[in-house]
Write a protein that holds these residues in place. Structure first.
Motif, PDB file in Angstrom:
ATOM      1  N   ARG A  12     -54.605 -41.643  45.148  1.00  0.00           N
ATOM      2  CA  ARG A  12     -53.972 -42.328  46.278  1.00  0.00           C
ATOM      3  C   ARG A  12     -54.152 -41.482  47.531  1.00  0.00           C
ATOM      4  O   ARG A  12     -53.971 -40.265  47.490  1.00  0.00           O
ATOM      5  N   ILE A  13     -54.505 -42.133  48.606  1.00  0.00           N
ATOM      6  CA  ILE A  13     -54.647 -41.454  49.900  1.00  0.00           C
ATOM      7  C   ILE A  13     -53.690 -42.132  50.865  1.00  0.00           C
ATOM      8  O   ILE A  13     -53.722 -43.349  51.021  1.00  0.00           O
ATOM      9  N   ALA A  14     -52.853 -41.327  51.505  1.00  0.00           N
ATOM     10  CA  ALA A  14     -51.899 -41.872  52.473  1.00  0.00           C
ATOM     11  C   ALA A  14     -52.202 -41.296  53.846  1.00  0.00           C
ATOM     12  O   ALA A  14     -52.650 -40.150  53.974  1.00  0.00           O
ATOM     13  N   ALA A  15     -51.968 -42.097  54.861  1.00  0.00           N
ATOM     14  CA  ALA A  15     -52.207 -41.630  56.228  1.00  0.00           C
ATOM     15  C   ALA A  15     -51.220 -42.287  57.173  1.00  0.00           C
ATOM     16  O   ALA A  15     -50.738 -43.396  56.914  1.00  0.00           O
ATOM     17  N   ASP A  16     -50.948 -41.594  58.247  1.00  0.00           N
ATOM     18  CA  ASP A  16     -50.164 -42.177  59.332  1.00  0.00           C
ATOM     19  C   ASP A  16     -51.121 -42.954  60.228  1.00  0.00           C
ATOM     20  O   ASP A  16     -52.178 -42.443  60.615  1.00  0.00           O
ATOM     21  N   VAL A  17     -50.759 -44.167  60.547  1.00  0.00           N
ATOM     22  CA  VAL A  17     -51.633 -45.053  61.317  1.00  0.00           C
ATOM     23  C   VAL A  17     -50.846 -45.618  62.496  1.00  0.00           C
ATOM     24  O   VAL A  17     -49.716 -46.089  62.331  1.00  0.00           O
ATOM     25  N   ALA A  18     -51.446 -45.564  63.658  1.00  0.00           N
ATOM     26  CA  ALA A  18     -50.778 -46.057  64.867  1.00  0.00           C
ATOM     27  C   ALA A  18     -50.871 -47.572  64.972  1.00  0.00           C
ATOM     28  O   ALA A  18     -51.842 -48.188  64.495  1.00  0.00           O
ATOM     29  N   ALA A  19     -49.882 -48.162  65.606  1.00  0.00           N
ATOM     30  CA  ALA A  19     -49.929 -49.603  65.874  1.00  0.00           C
ATOM     31  C   ALA A  19     -51.183 -49.922  66.680  1.00  0.00           C
ATOM     32  O   ALA A  19     -51.573 -49.169  67.567  1.00  0.00           O
ATOM     33  N   GLY A  20     -51.818 -51.029  66.330  1.00  0.00           N
ATOM     34  CA  GLY A  20     -53.005 -51.467  67.052  1.00  0.00           C
ATOM     35  C   GLY A  20     -54.311 -50.997  66.454  1.00  0.00           C
ATOM     36  O   GLY A  20     -55.377 -51.506  66.804  1.00  0.00           O
ATOM     37  N   GLU A  21     -54.236 -50.044  65.541  1.00  0.00           N
ATOM     38  CA  GLU A  21     -55.462 -49.553  64.897  1.00  0.00           C
ATOM     39  C   GLU A  21     -55.811 -50.463  63.723  1.00  0.00           C
ATOM     40  O   GLU A  21     -54.933 -50.895  62.981  1.00  0.00           O
ATOM     41  N   THR A  22     -57.093 -50.748  63.537  1.00  0.00           N
ATOM     42  CA  THR A  22     -57.448 -51.554  62.374  1.00  0.00           C
ATOM     43  C   THR A  22     -57.383 -50.677  61.127  1.00  0.00           C
ATOM     44  O   THR A  22     -57.560 -49.463  61.190  1.00  0.00           O
ATOM     45  N   LEU A  23     -57.152 -51.322  60.000  1.00  0.00           N
ATOM     46  CA  LEU A  23     -57.056 -50.556  58.760  1.00  0.00           C
ATOM     47  C   LEU A  23     -58.427 -50.083  58.296  1.00  0.00           C
ATOM     48  O   LEU A  23     -58.519 -49.171  57.482  1.00  0.00           O
ATOM     49  N   LYS A  24     -59.489 -50.650  58.833  1.00  0.00           N
ATOM     50  CA  LYS A  24     -60.836 -50.097  58.597  1.00  0.00           C
ATOM     51  C   LYS A  24     -60.976 -48.773  59.326  1.00  0.00           C
ATOM     52  O   LYS A  24     -61.410 -47.763  58.745  1.00  0.00           O
ATOM     53  N   ASP A  25     -60.620 -48.738  60.602  1.00  0.00           N
ATOM     54  CA  ASP A  25     -60.710 -47.489  61.363  1.00  0.00           C
ATOM     55  C   ASP A  25     -59.800 -46.427  60.757  1.00  0.00           C
ATOM     56  O   ASP A  25     -60.158 -45.245  60.699  1.00  0.00           O
ATOM     57  N   ALA A  26     -58.633 -46.849  60.308  1.00  0.00           N
ATOM     58  CA  ALA A  26     -57.700 -45.906  59.684  1.00  0.00           C
ATOM     59  C   ALA A  26     -58.299 -45.331  58.405  1.00  0.00           C
ATOM     60  O   ALA A  26     -58.167 -44.134  58.132  1.00  0.00           O
ATOM     61  N   ALA A  27     -58.974 -46.165  57.626  1.00  0.00           N
ATOM     62  CA  ALA A  27     -59.599 -45.694  56.382  1.00  0.00           C
ATOM     63  C   ALA A  27     -60.713 -44.697  56.690  1.00  0.00           C
ATOM     64  O   ALA A  27     -60.847 -43.670  56.008  1.00  0.00           O
ATOM     65  N   LEU A  28     -61.507 -44.979  57.702  1.00  0.00           N
ATOM     66  CA  LEU A  28     -62.584 -44.048  58.061  1.00  0.00           C
ATOM     67  C   LEU A  28     -61.995 -42.718  58.521  1.00  0.00           C
ATOM     68  O   LEU A  28     -62.487 -41.649  58.153  1.00  0.00           O
ATOM     69  N   ALA A  29     -60.941 -42.782  59.305  1.00  0.00           N
ATOM     70  CA  ALA A  29     -60.315 -41.554  59.809  1.00  0.00           C
ATOM     71  C   ALA A  29     -59.723 -40.730  58.668  1.00  0.00           C
ATOM     72  O   ALA A  29     -59.691 -39.500  58.733  1.00  0.00           O
ATOM     73  N   ALA A  30     -59.268 -41.422  57.633  1.00  0.00           N
ATOM     74  CA  ALA A  30     -58.652 -40.732  56.487  1.00  0.00           C
ATOM     75  C   ALA A  30     -59.675 -40.416  55.396  1.00  0.00           C
ATOM     76  O   ALA A  30     -59.303 -39.942  54.330  1.00  0.00           O
ATOM     77  N   ASN A  31     -60.958 -40.689  55.676  1.00  0.00           N
ATOM     78  CA  ASN A  31     -62.043 -40.424  54.709  1.00  0.00           C
ATOM     79  C   ASN A  31     -61.788 -41.096  53.363  1.00  0.00           C
ATOM     80  O   ASN A  31     -61.921 -40.472  52.303  1.00  0.00           O
ATOM     81  N   VAL A  32     -61.426 -42.356  53.409  1.00  0.00           N
ATOM     82  CA  VAL A  32     -61.181 -43.105  52.178  1.00  0.00           C
ATOM     83  C   VAL A  32     -62.530 -43.527  51.585  1.00  0.00           C
ATOM     84  O   VAL A  32     -63.260 -44.298  52.214  1.00  0.00           O
ATOM     85  N   PRO A  33     -62.876 -43.036  50.406  1.00  0.00           N
ATOM     86  CA  PRO A  33     -64.148 -43.415  49.800  1.00  0.00           C
ATOM     87  C   PRO A  33     -64.179 -44.913  49.505  1.00  0.00           C
ATOM     88  O   PRO A  33     -63.182 -45.493  49.083  1.00  0.00           O
ATOM     89  N   GLY A  34     -65.320 -45.532  49.728  1.00  0.00           N
ATOM     90  CA  GLY A  34     -65.477 -46.946  49.408  1.00  0.00           C
ATOM     91  C   GLY A  34     -65.204 -47.885  50.554  1.00  0.00           C
ATOM     92  O   GLY A  34     -65.475 -49.073  50.460  1.00  0.00           O
ATOM     93  N   VAL A  35     -64.649 -47.387  51.637  1.00  0.00           N
ATOM     94  CA  VAL A  35     -64.478 -48.205  52.839  1.00  0.00           C
ATOM     95  C   VAL A  35     -65.464 -47.669  53.868  1.00  0.00           C
ATOM     96  O   VAL A  35     -65.328 -46.543  54.339  1.00  0.00           O
ATOM     97  N   LYS A  36     -66.466 -48.476  54.177  1.00  0.00           N
ATOM     98  CA  LYS A  36     -67.559 -47.987  55.021  1.00  0.00           C
ATOM     99  C   LYS A  36     -67.517 -48.553  56.434  1.00  0.00           C
ATOM    100  O   LYS A  36     -67.694 -47.843  57.398  1.00  0.00           O
ATOM    101  N   GLY A  37     -67.358 -49.849  56.543  1.00  0.00           N
ATOM    102  CA  GLY A  37     -67.312 -50.444  57.880  1.00  0.00           C
ATOM    103  C   GLY A  37     -68.634 -50.336  58.615  1.00  0.00           C
ATOM    104  O   GLY A  37     -68.671 -49.999  59.797  1.00  0.00           O
TER     105      GLY A  37
END
Ligand code: FES
Length: 103
Positions: A12-37
């Protein structure tokens, strides 16, 4: 606000994400494997596919027509909670959302 991604191996990977950010951008910022965008969020690659946990499907909303069409072209099999994370924008109602990254 918090987002958690569950990987196929149970990690499990957890991250703090700001309002207005897409969850794709949040995944990339958190280096979530499997989410490429690969397309940068322009609904033309489907490499940002995630499966929204059942408890969060209503809050995440439903896919618009173009996203719905793209979800038929994902590499992993489409599921009931499947969404393209470039189309989910973080907001108060999504604080705590859990997303599974399909294998
Ligand atoms: Fe390409 Fe979401 S980033 S469809």
């Amino acid at each position: 606000m918090k987002v958690t991604w569950e990987l196929a191996d149970g990690q499990r990977i957890a991250a703090d994400v700001a309002a207005g950010e897409t969850l794709k951008d949040a995944a990339l910022a958190a280096n979530v494997p499997g989410v490429k965008g690969d397309c940068g969020g322009f609904l033309s690659c489907a490499t940002c596919h995630v499966v929204v946990a059942p408890d969060w499907v209503t809050a995440a909303g439903s896919a618009e027509d173009t996203e719905d069409d793209m979800l038929d072209m994902t590499e992993a099999v489409r599921e009931a909670g499947s969404r393209l994370s470039c189309q989910i924008v973080m907001s108060d109602v999504l604080d705590g959302i859990v997303l599974r990254v399909p294998q």
